[in-house]
Design a protein around this motif. Structure first.
Motif, mmCIF file in Angstrom:
data_model
loop_
_atom_site.group_PDB
_atom_site.id
_atom_site.type_symbol
_atom_site.label_atom_id
_atom_site.label_comp_id
_atom_site.label_asym_id
_atom_site.label_seq_id
_atom_site.Cartn_x
_atom_site.Cartn_y
_atom_site.Cartn_z
ATOM 1 N N GLN A 29 0.833 -1.208 0.000
ATOM 2 C CA GLN A 29 0.000 0.000 0.000
ATOM 3 C C GLN A 29 0.866 1.256 0.000
ATOM 4 O O GLN A 29 0.609 2.205 -0.748
ATOM 5 N N GLU A 30 1.912 1.255 0.808
ATOM 6 C CA GLU A 30 2.807 2.419 0.877
ATOM 7 C C GLU A 30 3.494 2.659 -0.463
ATOM 8 O O GLU A 30 3.652 3.808 -0.894
ATOM 9 N N GLN A 31 3.885 1.591 -1.136
ATOM 10 C CA GLN A 31 4.549 1.721 -2.435
ATOM 11 C C GLN A 31 3.611 2.292 -3.489
ATOM 12 O O GLN A 31 4.009 3.138 -4.297
ATOM 13 N N ILE A 32 2.368 1.844 -3.475
ATOM 14 C CA ILE A 32 1.386 2.367 -4.437
ATOM 15 C C ILE A 32 1.093 3.829 -4.144
ATOM 16 O O ILE A 32 1.018 4.665 -5.063
ATOM 17 N N GLU A 33 0.954 4.171 -2.889
ATOM 18 C CA GLU A 33 0.672 5.557 -2.503
ATOM 19 C C GLU A 33 1.829 6.491 -2.861
ATOM 20 O O GLU A 33 1.622 7.671 -3.179
ATOM 21 N N LYS A 34 3.055 5.952 -2.853
ATOM 22 C CA LYS A 34 4.226 6.764 -3.210
ATOM 23 C C LYS A 34 4.415 6.894 -4.716
ATOM 24 O O LYS A 34 5.284 7.644 -5.171
ATOM 25 N N GLY A 35 3.632 6.147 -5.498
ATOM 26 C CA GLY A 35 3.706 6.253 -6.949
ATOM 27 C C GLY A 35 4.707 5.326 -7.611
ATOM 28 O O GLY A 35 5.061 5.532 -8.781
ATOM 29 N N LEU A 36 5.143 4.268 -6.926
ATOM 30 C CA LEU A 36 6.076 3.318 -7.542
ATOM 31 C C LEU A 36 5.379 2.543 -8.660
ATOM 32 O O LEU A 36 4.177 2.284 -8.599
ATOM 33 N N THR A 37 6.124 2.189 -9.669
ATOM 34 C CA THR A 37 5.579 1.402 -10.774
ATOM 35 C C THR A 37 5.542 -0.071 -10.384
ATOM 36 O O THR A 37 6.164 -0.494 -9.393
ATOM 37 N N ASP A 38 4.851 -0.875 -11.191
ATOM 38 C CA ASP A 38 4.794 -2.298 -10.896
ATOM 39 C C ASP A 38 6.179 -2.930 -10.954
ATOM 40 O O ASP A 38 6.507 -3.811 -10.145
ATOM 41 N N ILE A 39 7.008 -2.485 -11.891
ATOM 42 C CA ILE A 39 8.368 -3.028 -12.007
ATOM 43 C C ILE A 39 9.185 -2.699 -10.759
ATOM 44 O O ILE A 39 9.914 -3.559 -10.223
ATOM 45 N N GLN A 40 9.070 -1.487 -10.288
ATOM 46 C CA GLN A 40 9.795 -1.076 -9.088
ATOM 47 C C GLN A 40 9.320 -1.855 -7.860
ATOM 48 O O GLN A 40 10.125 -2.281 -7.035
ATOM 49 N N ILE A 41 8.024 -2.048 -7.765
ATOM 50 C CA ILE A 41 7.474 -2.777 -6.623
ATOM 51 C C ILE A 41 7.919 -4.236 -6.648
ATOM 52 O O ILE A 41 8.377 -4.785 -5.637
ATOM 53 N N LYS A 42 7.828 -4.859 -7.805
ATOM 54 C CA LYS A 42 8.183 -6.279 -7.897
ATOM 55 C C LYS A 42 9.665 -6.523 -7.635
ATOM 56 O O LYS A 42 10.039 -7.601 -7.154
ATOM 57 N N ALA A 43 10.483 -5.539 -7.928
ATOM 58 C CA ALA A 43 11.915 -5.681 -7.658
ATOM 59 C C ALA A 43 12.181 -5.851 -6.166
ATOM 60 O O ALA A 43 13.142 -6.519 -5.767
ATOM 61 N N THR A 44 11.306 -5.280 -5.338
ATOM 62 C CA THR A 44 11.493 -5.381 -3.891
ATOM 63 C C THR A 44 11.089 -6.750 -3.352
ATOM 64 O O THR A 44 11.391 -7.076 -2.198
ATOM 65 N N TRP A 45 10.390 -7.550 -4.158
ATOM 66 C CA TRP A 45 9.980 -8.879 -3.729
ATOM 67 C C TRP A 45 11.005 -9.955 -4.050
ATOM 68 O O TRP A 45 10.981 -11.039 -3.470
ATOM 69 N N GLN A 46 11.891 -9.677 -4.981
ATOM 70 C CA GLN A 46 12.679 -10.730 -5.605
ATOM 71 C C GLN A 46 13.514 -11.542 -4.626
ATOM 72 O O GLN A 46 13.573 -12.771 -4.704
ATOM 73 N N LYS A 47 14.158 -10.886 -3.683
ATOM 74 C CA LYS A 47 15.004 -11.602 -2.728
ATOM 75 C C LYS A 47 14.174 -12.589 -1.914
ATOM 76 O O LYS A 47 14.576 -13.746 -1.721
ATOM 77 N N ASP A 48 13.015 -12.137 -1.447
ATOM 78 C CA ASP A 48 12.150 -13.013 -0.657
ATOM 79 C C ASP A 48 11.605 -14.165 -1.503
ATOM 80 O O ASP A 48 11.456 -15.295 -1.008
#
Length: 420
Positions: free
Chosen positions: A386-405
């Protein structure tokens, strides 16, 4: 017959351990001809077979599990998807079939949506009696999510046969957890009749954080986990997610001729609001709208294939629909109000979680402070999305934060996989 906790390369040993044939079944796993007339046949539904190899679900392999049920009192966790398919395209319910074969079924446990699968999402399911069989029905949804010792006291073995769709917030895997936990505490073995995962071809989404554990997300897994019920049960044991880490004695009957690249259309809808393959494929992505002021198609005949809200701009979203009370959605979001949104019924099949619909809907909602609700964090398993969407991050930027997990999760799940 001893029940084992399976891991790594011994996953398939179940087939060797119980390879003995029962005289009451035929070699292809169908019920014997002399018993066919004793079982009422429901409406014809073809068994999916898109790759010239017949997928044989666990329940159909009666020759492998009927010997385990002999002279035992059996409980069954089941719903409308718990069926045995026939070669003529018909099917019979597992409970009805076992009763016809003189198996001593003592009671049935029903997950969310009930034994016959007609209740709303989130609707309280009450205990009762199945009118067809006369068996006691015990609800595993509402206040009683975990079978009590008293509810299990006349059971020697519990069968779990539920069709899942491979999303963390689809509550059948939470019911699986509680069933295994209760059975482990009461030394009752669990027989899992496995079924394909229609979303088993990919893994995606944020991994659940422990602070946001709930019935729509109990374990540190991504939104789309890519596992079958049988594989997931082995992960629950292996990762010691049950209370005190005590494992449940499980036996998995694997699906024959199945791998994660086989396209499998479910012949029976797994819940009232997942009516077809398109809805099931879109569900992991569209369900996130349930934590917003957007209607995800509930109250229509295209559930989880459309989305919309009275608060979206009709100039940007010309598609419109009006949610109305129906089966599975007695009081849908924005009931009887015109919603503007998007029709996804002809969209391409997804091989990843799709965030752009959610991101664009947020951008185009006038009152953004009312877009998200508290349920969104439970669905996402984290506050970060939710915080990432509210900050205006793109889907690519958001998904990059998931990759390690996600990489960590793939390594964790590897020992529990049965299928390629």
């Amino acid at each position: 017959m001893r029940f084992n906790v399976f891991k790594n390369t011994v996953l398939f040993s179940v087939l060797v351990m119980i390879s003995c044939r029962s005289n009451s079944t035929e070699k292809d796993g169908r019920l014997p001809i002399h018993n066919q007339d004793a079982i009422k046949v429901s409406a014809p539904t073809p068994l999916p077979n898109k790759h010239n190899k017949k997928i044989i679900v666990g329940s159909n392999q009666t020759e492998h599990y009927l010997p385990l049920l002999k002279e035992k009192k059996i409980g069954i966790v089941a719903n409308q998807t718990s069926v045995i398919f026939k070669n003529d395209g018909h099917y019979t319910h597992l409970v009805d079939s076992l009763l016809a074969l003189q198996v001593n079924v003592t009671k049935v446990f029903a997950p969310e949506h009930g034994f016959r699968g007609t209740a709303d999402a989130g609707e309280v399911i009450k205990d009762g009696i199945d009118t067809k069989t006369g068996l006691p029905l015990i609800s595993l949804y509402g206040t009683n999510k975990k079978p009590s010792k008293e509810q299990l006291n006349d059971i020697d073995l519990l069968i779990f046969d539920i069709q899942d769709v491979g999303a963390r917030f689809y509550t059948y895997i939470s019911s699986l957890h509680y069933v295994m936990e209760a059975c482990a505490e009461n030394n009752i073995p669990v027989l899992i009749l496995d079924r394909p995962n229609p979303n088993g071809h990919y893994i995606d989404g944020p991994v659940l954080e422990s602070a946001h554990k709930s019935f729509v997300g109990m374990h540190p897994i991504p939104v789309v986990h890519g596992m079958t019920i049988g594989e997931y049960a082995q992960m629950i044991n292996g990762e010691k997610w049950l209370t005190n880490g005590k494992p449940c004695a499980i036996t998995v009957i694997p699906v024959k001729n199945y791998n994660r690249n086989v396209e499998y259309d479910l012949p029976i809808k797994p819940s009232p609001n997942l009516p077809n393959a398109k809805a099931i494929n879109l569900y992991p992505s569209i369900c996130l709208f349930e934590g917003t002021n957007i209607n995800a198609g509930r109250g229509t005949n295209t559930q989880f294939q459309i989305y919309g809200s009275p608060f979206l701009n009709p100039n940007i979203y010309p598609f419109k629909f009006t949610p109305q009370s129906n089966e599975g959605a007695k009081h849908p979001k924005h009931e009887n109000k015109v919603c503007y949104g998007e029709d996804l019924t002809t969209s391409k099949t997804l091989n990843a979680l799709h965030l752009n619909w959610l991101i664009e809907a947020y951008k185009n909602t006038e009152n953004k402070t009312e877009f998200f609700n508290s349920f969104f964090t439970k669905l996402a398993g984290t506050k970060k999305l939710q915080e990432q969407i509210e900050k205006g991050l793109t889907d690519i930027q958001i998904k990059a934060t998931w990759q390690k997990d996600l990489d960590t999760f793939k390594k964790m799940r590897s020992p529990y996989l049965i299928y390629k």
